[in-house]
Scaffold this motif. Structure first.
Motif, short mmCIF file in Angstrom:
data_model
loop_
_atom_site.label_atom_id
_atom_site.label_comp_id
_atom_site.label_asym_id
_atom_site.label_seq_id
_atom_site.Cartn_x
_atom_site.Cartn_y
_atom_site.Cartn_z
N UNK A 81 55.76 -5.26 85.71
CA UNK A 81 55.29 -5.44 84.32
C UNK A 81 56.15 -6.38 83.49
N UNK A 82 57.26 -6.85 84.05
CA UNK A 82 58.18 -7.66 83.25
C UNK A 82 57.54 -8.90 82.68
N UNK A 83 56.82 -9.64 83.54
CA UNK A 83 56.20 -10.88 83.07
C UNK A 83 55.10 -10.59 82.06
N UNK A 84 54.40 -9.46 82.28
CA UNK A 84 53.35 -9.10 81.31
C UNK A 84 53.94 -8.78 79.94
N UNK A 85 55.05 -8.02 79.93
CA UNK A 85 55.70 -7.67 78.65
C UNK A 85 56.23 -8.93 77.98
N UNK A 93 55.21 -11.98 78.45
CA UNK A 93 54.07 -12.77 77.99
C UNK A 93 53.47 -12.22 76.71
N UNK A 94 53.40 -10.87 76.62
CA UNK A 94 52.85 -10.25 75.42
C UNK A 94 53.71 -10.56 74.20
N UNK A 95 55.04 -10.50 74.38
CA UNK A 95 55.95 -10.80 73.27
C UNK A 95 55.78 -12.26 72.83
N UNK A 151 53.12 -14.11 73.21
CA UNK A 151 51.82 -14.26 72.56
C UNK A 151 51.86 -13.76 71.12
N UNK A 152 52.55 -12.62 70.91
CA UNK A 152 52.67 -12.08 69.55
C UNK A 152 53.41 -13.05 68.63
N UNK A 153 54.52 -13.60 69.12
CA UNK A 153 55.28 -14.55 68.30
C UNK A 153 54.47 -15.80 68.01
N UNK A 154 53.82 -16.31 69.06
CA UNK A 154 53.02 -17.52 68.89
C UNK A 154 51.84 -17.26 67.94
N UNK A 155 51.20 -16.09 68.10
CA UNK A 155 50.08 -15.75 67.23
C UNK A 155 50.51 -15.62 65.78
N UNK A 156 51.68 -15.02 65.56
CA UNK A 156 52.18 -14.86 64.18
C UNK A 156 52.45 -16.23 63.54
N UNK A 157 53.05 -17.13 64.34
CA UNK A 157 53.32 -18.47 63.83
C UNK A 157 52.03 -19.22 63.53
N UNK A 171 46.21 -9.86 68.82
CA UNK A 171 46.32 -8.50 69.34
C UNK A 171 45.38 -8.29 70.53
N UNK A 172 44.16 -8.82 70.41
CA UNK A 172 43.20 -8.71 71.52
C UNK A 172 43.74 -9.43 72.77
N UNK A 173 44.36 -10.58 72.57
CA UNK A 173 44.92 -11.32 73.70
C UNK A 173 46.06 -10.55 74.36
N UNK A 174 46.87 -9.87 73.55
CA UNK A 174 47.96 -9.07 74.11
C UNK A 174 47.41 -7.92 74.93
N UNK A 175 46.41 -7.24 74.43
CA UNK A 175 45.81 -6.13 75.17
C UNK A 175 45.17 -6.62 76.47
N UNK A 176 44.54 -7.80 76.38
CA UNK A 176 43.92 -8.36 77.58
C UNK A 176 44.98 -8.73 78.62
N UNK A 177 46.17 -9.03 78.16
CA UNK A 177 47.27 -9.36 79.07
C UNK A 177 47.61 -8.20 79.98
N UNK A 178 47.41 -6.99 79.46
CA UNK A 178 47.71 -5.79 80.24
C UNK A 178 46.48 -5.27 80.99
#
Length: 278
Positions: A23-27, A29-31, A33-39, A79-86
């Motif tokens: 799960x390391x790469x997924x976590x 990647x999620x982080x 995506x969150x940072x990129x989405x916020x920016x 958020x949807x993209x992060x959930x889809x990542x998992x």
């Protein structure tokens, strides 16, 4: 009982390596995506506001709301993209968002009422950016109407943030809605003073001031026969932008004009009659 500490540590380390490998790469990647989405959300909001500012026909009250909607829309997509990542399926995401929306709606009824009130303000349009209003127990110039609050700036440059539900739930006075406003000045003159002289002086004062509108024409009248004075009223109309300067100037000019014409502005008086001198 003997415990193999080194063996336990090795087992835990192997399990940790397995979790990180799985799960390391997924976590990570999620982080990201969150940072990129916020920016991107902040950038999209700023770009949208800059774009709508160039649209001349669009009301200034609506522009900040559009920018806020774009920002929150990008955050939801993130958020949807992060959930889809998992590996969460789209239907599951919709179900989760629906359940979360219901839970949040029940928990944040007051906050959502502010959103609904903000939409009502934009729909009913009781005021726009730049208007001076009193609403929700506060007064000031409207700086921005947001999703949750309306921002006001007082005449002494104090920032006030008023919840939208508080504004839409009470009376709203808009002092900038109409292009003209009426000024009423009431002054007491002595009972021994000549009323016609006071009338002529006040009317001349209004007619000679260029800010006073000719239509409707100025009026002078006796408002009240008070205990110590005859209260005379001067009424005239001005452009809304001239209201306060004209009012302040006339308060001074009325006193000086009556003094120059020998019209007394009396102090409160009481006449005492003694029925039995002894």
């Amino acid at each position: 009982m003997n415990i193999d500490v080194a063996g336990e540590v090795n087992v835990l380390w192997e399990e940790a390596q397995l979790i990180l490998a799985t799960y390391g790469f997924d976590v990570l990647g999620a982080i990201l995506i969150l940072l990129l989405g916020w920016i991107i959300a902040g950038w999209a909001s700023s770009a949208t506001r800059s774009a709508v500012e160039r649209i001349a026909w669009m009301d200034g009250t609506v522009k900040p709301l559009i920018a806020s909607i774009v920002r929150y829309l990008v955050i939801v997509i993130t958020v949807v993209a992060v959930l889809n990542r998992f590996g969460v399926q789209t239907t599951s995401i919709i179900a989760v968002l629906g359940a979360a929306g219901l839970a949040v709606g029940l928990a944040l009824q007051g906050t959502l009422s502010n959103v609904a009130a903000g939409v009502m303000i934009l729909f009913l349009r009781p005021f726009k950016v730049g208007d001076y209003v009193t609403a929700g127990g506060n007064g000031g110039t409207v700086a921005e109407v947001g999703l949750f609050t309306t921002e006001l700036t007082t005449p002494d440059n104090v920032y006030i943030s008023v919840p939208n539900s508080q504004i839409i739930g009470g009376a709203i006075s808009n002092f900038s809605r109409h292009s003209t406003r009426r000024i009423d000045i009431v002054v007491g003159i002595g009972y021994s003073s000549n009323i016609d002289t006071a009338f002529a002086a006040l009317m001349k004062l209004a007619e000679e001031d260029g800010r006073v509108l000719a239509d409707p024409e100025p009026q002078v009248s006796v408002r009240e026969l008070a205990d110590s004075s005859v209260n005379v009223g001067l009424r005239f109309w001005v452009n809304s932008v001239d209201y306060w300067p004209t009012l302040f100037d006339f308060n001074k000019a009325v006193k000086e004009t009556l003094d120059a014409n020998g019209v007394e502005i009396p102090f409160p008086q009481r006449v005492v009659e003694i029925k039995n001198p002894q």
